[in-house]
Design a protein around this motif. Structure first.
Motif, PDB file in Angstrom:
ATOM      1  N   ARG A   1      11.326  -3.175  -8.495  1.00 15.74           N
ATOM      2  CA  ARG A   1      10.503  -2.449  -8.111  1.00 15.74           C
ATOM      3  C   ARG A   1       8.936  -2.788  -7.476  1.00 15.74           C
ATOM      4  NH1 ARG A   1      10.423   1.952 -12.213  1.00 15.74           N
ATOM      5  NH2 ARG A   1       9.408   2.771 -10.828  1.00 15.74           N
TER       6      ARG A   1
ATOM      7  N   TYR B   1       7.796  -2.165  -3.119  1.00 13.81           N
ATOM      8  CA  TYR B   1       7.073  -1.154  -3.029  1.00 13.81           C
ATOM      9  C   TYR B   1       5.984  -2.594  -2.422  1.00 13.81           C
ATOM     10  CZ  TYR B   1       2.625   1.326  -3.434  1.00 13.81           C
ATOM     11  OH  TYR B   1       1.896   2.360  -3.192  1.00 13.81           O
TER      12      TYR B   1
ATOM     13  N   HIS C   1       4.862  -1.391   1.430  1.00 16.18           N
ATOM     14  CA  HIS C   1       3.650  -1.209   2.033  1.00 16.18           C
ATOM     15  C   HIS C   1       2.312  -2.613   2.496  1.00 16.18           C
ATOM     16  CE1 HIS C   1       5.000   1.993  -0.402  1.00 16.18           C
ATOM     17  NE2 HIS C   1       4.236   2.663   0.053  1.00 16.18           N
TER      18      HIS C   1
ATOM     19  N   GLN D   1      -3.094   0.152  -8.454  1.00 12.10           N
ATOM     20  CA  GLN D   1      -1.929   0.992  -7.367  1.00 12.10           C
ATOM     21  C   GLN D   1      -0.791   0.892  -8.539  1.00 12.10           C
ATOM     22  OE1 GLN D   1      -2.725   0.650  -3.417  1.00 12.10           O
ATOM     23  NE2 GLN D   1      -1.016   1.889  -2.950  1.00 12.10           N
ATOM     24  N   LEU D   2      -0.440  -0.473  -8.577  1.00 10.84           N
ATOM     25  CA  LEU D   2       1.430  -1.233  -8.853  1.00 10.84           C
ATOM     26  C   LEU D   2       1.649  -0.689  -9.924  1.00 10.84           C
ATOM     27  CD1 LEU D   2       1.266  -4.403  -6.788  1.00 10.84           C
ATOM     28  CD2 LEU D   2       2.166  -2.355  -6.315  1.00 10.84           C
TER      29      LEU D   2
ATOM     30  N   SER E   1       0.238   1.701 -11.638  1.00 16.32           N
ATOM     31  CA  SER E   1       0.724   3.294 -11.269  1.00 16.32           C
ATOM     32  C   SER E   1       1.928   3.694 -11.374  1.00 16.32           C
ATOM     33  CB  SER E   1      -0.102   4.169 -10.835  1.00 16.32           C
ATOM     34  OG  SER E   1      -0.899   5.753 -10.489  1.00 16.32           O
ATOM     35  N   TYR E   2       2.301   3.501  -9.768  1.00 18.82           N
ATOM     36  CA  TYR E   2       3.673   3.686  -9.285  1.00 18.82           C
ATOM     37  C   TYR E   2       4.778   3.578 -10.355  1.00 18.82           C
ATOM     38  CZ  TYR E   2       7.482   2.725  -6.566  1.00 18.82           C
ATOM     39  OH  TYR E   2       8.851   2.722  -6.081  1.00 18.82           O
TER      40      TYR E   2
END
Length: 526
Positions: A428, A432, A436, A445-446, A448-449
């Protein structure tokens, strides 16, 4: 402070730049002048130059010819070109030689000053990185020599449950590993977690820096060297302090706070320290797992000191202290990790001489609460999912520990197959990143994703992919940039901007780092 050189065959142009730029604001202490290529090279012979502002079109050797020489004798010098004409051939060659930027005459001094400031900032970053590498260079040799220690293996085996210490075997186990004398020792464990780095590091650099962090922990957190600093298989560092008095907690807190600040200042990282409870050889493995759960569940804060004691005794004594961790592992498809957790917990229960059926029932109920929560969250029914699965007795009181273990492990397999047929958490993250690449991507950021702790995600990614998140993003971006450069006529500067590199020189350096040639050379070869 920096040194600058202005090169132009027109004396008034040199005087204008020298008087029109606020050098003091730029922290430039000396500004030299040259009116042709020969004079400029003589300046380089006398003193190092950080930034050169150079006219391209000069009669006694062009700025391009000068830069070719400067790249040989002073490769760290950044060059800003000035030209009265936007001559394509000149610009093309300037970019190939890694010129920092070019400006058209007549020059606007505020634009020139801003460009010089960006170039000096780039120089400063390169210097800091070079200084950092020199600073941790001594650690590299130590790291190579001591990477695998018998002591590290022993403690990792204890933490993972492969070695189980009991009053009956502890003396023999310690003698076998040449650690006699610890059977009566009391340890104060401190888990040190690296949350993030302040600058981009390669996988090798990260490993060396983490070794430096462990050496720092040994010097600052171990009083008189009493104890060990271990890197565990989970990728965290554990400081095992021997003989730390229970009434010295305030002093240990202060040492941890000072250590966190020094790691930020000298090693360029954000870390957190998790202080456990005083534990003997029979308790240390369980204390470690509780600290690991604290770190795993900390999603928000870095540069903090946390204490296991602040959670209260209930979380330490409870039958299932790790259900929240198991829930996350299950949701993110970490099947092998949750299986290891279950094996470890069942092993702990089997060593309890007072184990009763009611305690097994408590385990089953806690586990079933997790199962129902996960399945309900994903729109599934536990009854429908398990009704055709022979051997799963999750709705009946377990008769023995073996039956409970078999049913729980089989249920984990069924849920995993249902929720994660083809997609792990790392897949995943990789998907992502791929979607991006044209945007800024941070580790936070990753994390949190996928709802994971950033430090845990970083370790997990490195273990499964065998490279850091930073390297993976860089290689993915450069691979797509390479395809565009070789298979299209899009200007390379636009390719750089498409991947978020607004400083062309930085893009060129990153491309060269991956493919050993500049983007322009690669296009010519293609």
């Amino acid at each position: 402070m920096f040194k600058a050189l202005i090169v132009d065959d027109e004396i008034y142009a040199v005087m204008g730049i020298k008087s029109g730029v606020n050098w003091q604001d730029l922290q430039v202490s000396e500004v030299y002048e040259a009116y042709n290529m020969r004079d400029a090279l003589q300046v380089f012979e006398r003193t190092p130059i950080d930034i050169m502002i150079c006219d391209i079109e000069m009669p006694k050797g062009t700025g391009i010819e000068l830069l070719e020489r400067v790249n040989d004798i002073s490769p760290d010098t950044e060059t800003i070109f000035l030209t009265a004409h936007s001559a394509f051939d000149f610009m093309k060659r300037a970019i190939q030689l890694d010129g920092f930027d070019y400006l058209l005459k007549p020059i606007e001094f505020d634009v020139l000053q801003a460009t010089i400031a960006k170039a000096l900032h780039s120089i400063k970053q390169e210097r800091e990185l070079r200084h950092m590498r020199e600073h941790y260079k001594p650690y590299y040799e130590l790291w190579r020599k001591k990477k695998s220690l018998i002591t590290d293996k022993f403690w990792n085996d204890v933490f993972s449950g492969r070695i189980v210490c009991t009053p009956a075997n502890v003396r023999d186990v310690l003698e076998e590993h040449e650690l006699s004398g610890l059977q009566d020792a009391v340890f104060m464990p401190v888990l040190v977690s690296v949350e993030s780095w302040l600058r981009e590091l390669s996988t090798k650099d990260e490993e060396i820096m983490e070794y430096a962090i462990r050496k720092g922990a040994s010097e600052m957190l171990l009083p008189a060297g009493n104890g060990e600093v271990i890197q565990t298989k989970q990728g965290v560092n554990v400081v095992l302090i021997v003989g730390e008095e229970g009434n010295a907690t305030h002093e240990l807190n202060l040492r941890c706070e000072k250590y966190i600040q020094d790691c930020y200042t000298y090693f360029g990282c954000n870390i957190s320290c998790y202080i456990g409870n005083r534990s003997n050889m029979y308790e240390i493995a369980d204390t470690y797992r509780q600290l690991l759960e604290m770190e795993y569940n900390n999603l928000n804060k870095s540069n903090q000191v946390y204490r296991l004691a602040s959670l209260g005794t209930h979380s330490i004594k409870t039958m299932i202290p790790r259900i929240s961790t198991w829930t996350l592992l299950m949701e993110h498809g970490q099947q092998e990790e949750i299986q290891r957790e279950i094996h470890g917990r069942i092993e702990e229960l089997s060593r309890n001489p007072e184990l009763s059926v009611s305690e097994l029932e408590g385990f089953r109920q806690e586990f079933m609460q997790m199962v129902h929560y996960i399945l309900h969250k994903n729109g599934l029914s536990a009854f429908e999912l398990f009704q055709d699965q022979a051997g799963i007795h999750l709705y009946a009181q377990p008769r023995n520990l073996q039956q409970l273990k078999a049913s729980v492990l089989q249920a984990v397999q069924v849920i995993h197959d249902q929720l994660h047929p083809n997609c792990s958490v790392i897949q995943r993250v990789q998907s992502y990143i791929k979607e991006h690449l044209h945007e800024p991507i941070t580790r936070e950021q990753l994390a949190s994703y996928v709802h994971l702790n950033p430090a845990y995600l970083s370790r997990l990614f490195k273990r499964e992919v065998d490279e850091s998140i930073t390297d993976y993003i860089l290689f993915a971006r450069m691979a797509q940039a390479k395809d565009l450069i070789s298979n299209s006529t899009i200007p390379i500067s636009e390719v750089a901007q498409a991947f978020g590199y607004h400083n062309f020189s930085h893009f060129s350096k990153m491309f060269r780092k991956v493919y050993r040639v500049s983007p322009q050379e690669f296009r010519q070869q293609s």
